[in-house]
Design a protein around this motif. Sequence first.
Motif, mmCIF file in Angstrom:
data_model
loop_
_atom_site.group_PDB
_atom_site.id
_atom_site.type_symbol
_atom_site.label_atom_id
_atom_site.label_comp_id
_atom_site.label_asym_id
_atom_site.label_seq_id
_atom_site.Cartn_x
_atom_site.Cartn_y
_atom_site.Cartn_z
ATOM 1 N N SER A 1 0.388 -1.450 -11.337
ATOM 2 C CA SER A 1 -0.628 -1.263 -12.372
ATOM 3 C C SER A 1 -1.785 -0.421 -11.854
ATOM 4 C CB SER A 1 -1.144 -2.622 -12.856
ATOM 5 O OG SER A 1 -0.098 -3.397 -13.408
ATOM 6 N N PHE A 2 -2.178 -0.668 -10.621
ATOM 7 C CA PHE A 2 -3.266 0.102 -10.027
ATOM 8 C C PHE A 2 -2.861 1.562 -9.854
ATOM 9 C CE2 PHE A 2 -5.924 1.157 -6.138
ATOM 10 C CZ PHE A 2 -7.086 1.348 -6.878
ATOM 11 N N ALA A 3 -1.600 1.780 -9.467
ATOM 12 C CA ALA A 3 -1.098 3.153 -9.321
ATOM 13 C C ALA A 3 -1.110 3.859 -10.669
ATOM 14 C CB ALA A 3 0.317 3.139 -8.746
ATOM 15 N N ASN A 4 -0.683 3.158 -11.717
ATOM 16 C CA ASN A 4 -0.697 3.748 -13.055
ATOM 17 C C ASN A 4 -2.120 4.059 -13.503
ATOM 18 O OD1 ASN A 4 0.326 4.467 -15.728
ATOM 19 N ND2 ASN A 4 -0.493 2.514 -16.394
ATOM 20 N N CYS A 5 -3.044 3.171 -13.190
ATOM 21 C CA CYS A 5 -4.447 3.385 -13.535
ATOM 22 C C CYS A 5 -4.998 4.616 -12.813
ATOM 23 C CB CYS A 5 -5.265 2.147 -13.182
ATOM 24 S SG CYS A 5 -7.019 2.274 -13.605
ATOM 25 N N SER B 1 0.837 -1.208 0.000
ATOM 26 C CA SER B 1 0.000 0.000 0.000
ATOM 27 C C SER B 1 0.868 1.254 0.000
ATOM 28 C CB SER B 1 -0.922 0.004 1.219
ATOM 29 O OG SER B 1 -1.795 -1.096 1.197
ATOM 30 N N GLN B 2 1.938 1.222 0.768
ATOM 31 C CA GLN B 2 2.849 2.367 0.800
ATOM 32 C C GLN B 2 3.552 2.542 -0.540
ATOM 33 O OE1 GLN B 2 5.058 0.991 4.235
ATOM 34 N NE2 GLN B 2 4.078 2.479 5.591
ATOM 35 N N LEU B 3 3.849 1.433 -1.224
ATOM 36 C CA LEU B 3 4.444 1.528 -2.557
ATOM 37 C C LEU B 3 3.498 2.252 -3.508
ATOM 38 C CD1 LEU B 3 6.625 0.754 -4.658
ATOM 39 C CD2 LEU B 3 5.328 -1.358 -5.042
ATOM 40 N N PHE B 4 2.217 1.959 -3.398
ATOM 41 C CA PHE B 4 1.221 2.616 -4.251
ATOM 42 C C PHE B 4 1.300 4.134 -4.121
ATOM 43 C CE2 PHE B 4 -2.995 4.603 -4.413
ATOM 44 C CZ PHE B 4 -3.383 4.300 -5.698
ATOM 45 N N PHE B 5 1.363 4.625 -2.895
ATOM 46 C CA PHE B 5 1.397 6.069 -2.681
ATOM 47 C C PHE B 5 2.755 6.674 -3.048
ATOM 48 C CE2 PHE B 5 -2.117 4.773 0.122
ATOM 49 C CZ PHE B 5 -3.101 5.619 -0.370
ATOM 50 N N LEU B 6 3.812 5.901 -2.912
ATOM 51 C CA LEU B 6 5.119 6.378 -3.366
ATOM 52 C C LEU B 6 5.119 6.641 -4.866
ATOM 53 C CD1 LEU B 6 7.638 4.165 -1.352
ATOM 54 C CD2 LEU B 6 7.591 6.662 -1.361
ATOM 55 N N ILE B 7 4.477 5.750 -5.603
ATOM 56 C CA ILE B 7 4.438 5.898 -7.057
ATOM 57 C C ILE B 7 3.593 7.090 -7.475
ATOM 58 C CG2 ILE B 7 3.752 4.808 -9.231
ATOM 59 C CD1 ILE B 7 4.315 2.095 -7.920
ATOM 60 N N ILE B 8 2.354 7.169 -6.961
ATOM 61 C CA ILE B 8 1.462 8.239 -7.425
ATOM 62 C C ILE B 8 1.935 9.610 -6.950
ATOM 63 C CG2 ILE B 8 -0.501 6.651 -7.523
ATOM 64 C CD1 ILE B 8 -1.611 8.012 -5.019
ATOM 65 N N LYS B 9 2.547 9.674 -5.780
ATOM 66 C CA LYS B 9 3.048 10.958 -5.280
ATOM 67 C C LYS B 9 4.225 11.446 -6.114
ATOM 68 C CE LYS B 9 0.794 12.307 -1.491
ATOM 69 N NZ LYS B 9 0.373 13.686 -1.199
ATOM 70 N N THR B 10 4.993 10.523 -6.661
ATOM 71 C CA THR B 10 6.114 10.912 -7.513
ATOM 72 C C THR B 10 5.621 11.339 -8.888
ATOM 73 O OG1 THR B 10 7.504 9.281 -6.372
ATOM 74 C CG2 THR B 10 8.350 10.196 -8.419
ATOM 75 N N GLN B 11 4.628 10.651 -9.407
ATOM 76 C CA GLN B 11 4.137 10.934 -10.748
ATOM 77 C C GLN B 11 3.327 12.228 -10.835
ATOM 78 O OE1 GLN B 11 2.661 6.658 -11.903
ATOM 79 N NE2 GLN B 11 2.902 7.827 -13.776
ATOM 80 N N ILE B 12 2.481 12.456 -9.861
ATOM 81 C CA ILE B 12 1.577 13.604 -9.939
ATOM 82 C C ILE B 12 2.276 14.845 -9.402
ATOM 83 C CG2 ILE B 12 -0.630 14.558 -9.189
ATOM 84 C CD1 ILE B 12 -1.698 11.729 -8.976
ATOM 85 N N GLY B 13 2.578 15.764 -10.288
ATOM 86 C CA GLY B 13 3.287 16.969 -9.896
ATOM 87 C C GLY B 13 2.823 18.179 -10.676
ATOM 88 N N ILE B 14 3.768 19.054 -10.973
ATOM 89 C CA ILE B 14 3.438 20.319 -11.614
ATOM 90 C C ILE B 14 2.944 20.142 -13.050
ATOM 91 C CG2 ILE B 14 5.766 20.723 -12.506
ATOM 92 C CD1 ILE B 14 5.392 23.670 -11.808
ATOM 93 N N GLY B 15 3.319 19.038 -13.697
ATOM 94 C CA GLY B 15 2.962 18.851 -15.097
ATOM 95 C C GLY B 15 1.473 18.890 -15.356
ATOM 96 N N LEU B 16 0.670 18.458 -14.395
ATOM 97 C CA LEU B 16 -0.775 18.418 -14.580
ATOM 98 C C LEU B 16 -1.369 19.798 -14.824
ATOM 99 C CD1 LEU B 16 -3.529 16.981 -14.471
ATOM 100 C CD2 LEU B 16 -3.487 17.269 -11.996
#
Length: 361
Positions: A217-221, A8-23
């Motif tokens: 995969s769920f994090a990417n989704c 579960s912590q891995l999931f949040f590590l991934i999405i927190k890294t991906q979602i940034g200023i680019g959005l």
Amino acid sequence: MNNTINKSQLFFLIIKTQIGIGLLSLPSKIQSSAKGDAWISVLVAGAAIQLLLIVYWQLLKKFPNQTLREITVRVFGAYMGKTLNLIYYVFFILIAGYASTLYVQLIQTWMLSMTPGWVLLLLIIGTGLYLALENLRVIARFFVLTSVLFGLLILISFLNFNNEVQVSNILPIGESGFAQILKGSEKTFFSMLGFEVILYFFAQVQSNHKDLFRVASFANCFVTLFYTYFVFICLIGFSPKALEQVNEPVLYILKGLSYTLFDRMDLIFLSIWIIPMTATIVSYLCVAGKSLTANQSSYRRLVWISGLLVYLIGWYLSTLENIELFSNWLLYGYLIMIAPLPVLLWLVSFLLKNNEKVGST
């Protein structure tokens, strides 16, 4: 072990890294290419990332309990492997420095126009450095704790539907053509960078590889749908011409909202968004350290050095009038490091003997 995390912590590590200023600027960037089909471009980019995740998973299965730093040495030998790890380190630092520059420019444009850039840069990197010095479990717990902010951001975005929306802006679906949709997905892909951190975090997750692939995969989704949603509300909230003329449409779409208790919802949104932006810096400082060493004391020293380098890079980039050329060079160079190179590692790994046992040696 204090340095391990759960899935579960891995999931949040991934999405927190991906979602940034680019959005914040993404809708206007891809709308210039894909027009009303920009939201489809986001889905295509998400599908491309999923294909890369499959390659990552296959590579990590061949080298269980090892990070990319160890895999490169195993596959290419000590000299070339360590050279590649150094190149990865440089790119992680450059990405963090570039992102820091964009954060400072955004904050100065929207909130603190009179504050010197070097002060904002110091605050952003100093905060990221403070957290990156901790072990991965502490970092992951912070990311999980602040994940509730994503829900708050989505709730704030719902206020946009109080404005007049034009669903006709996305119709007819597919009108832009496949080539333009792909062009838009390329720009989206760069805004969704961060999924590559799993190459350094997988070995510290307490779970089997099949479960880890599901989590990734769920994090990417989640990230793909999150980006698609915000691109969609911008497409129906702005006319095509207006969307091409604004730099941060996600903020502009909330700027006009005003209520008795709350005013300038765009600034409230941005104040919250600073936390995910800082989390991206934390992740890249962390993987930069892990790309060169596994020793905790050496890692902490390296993070201090990395923080200083990120600050200097951010300060230098802020003195340039136009960083677009640097941006293009950096992003396409980094693309080689996170796509073709891992694929090459996976293919070459088939030539190794007994590589399935490497994790237990």
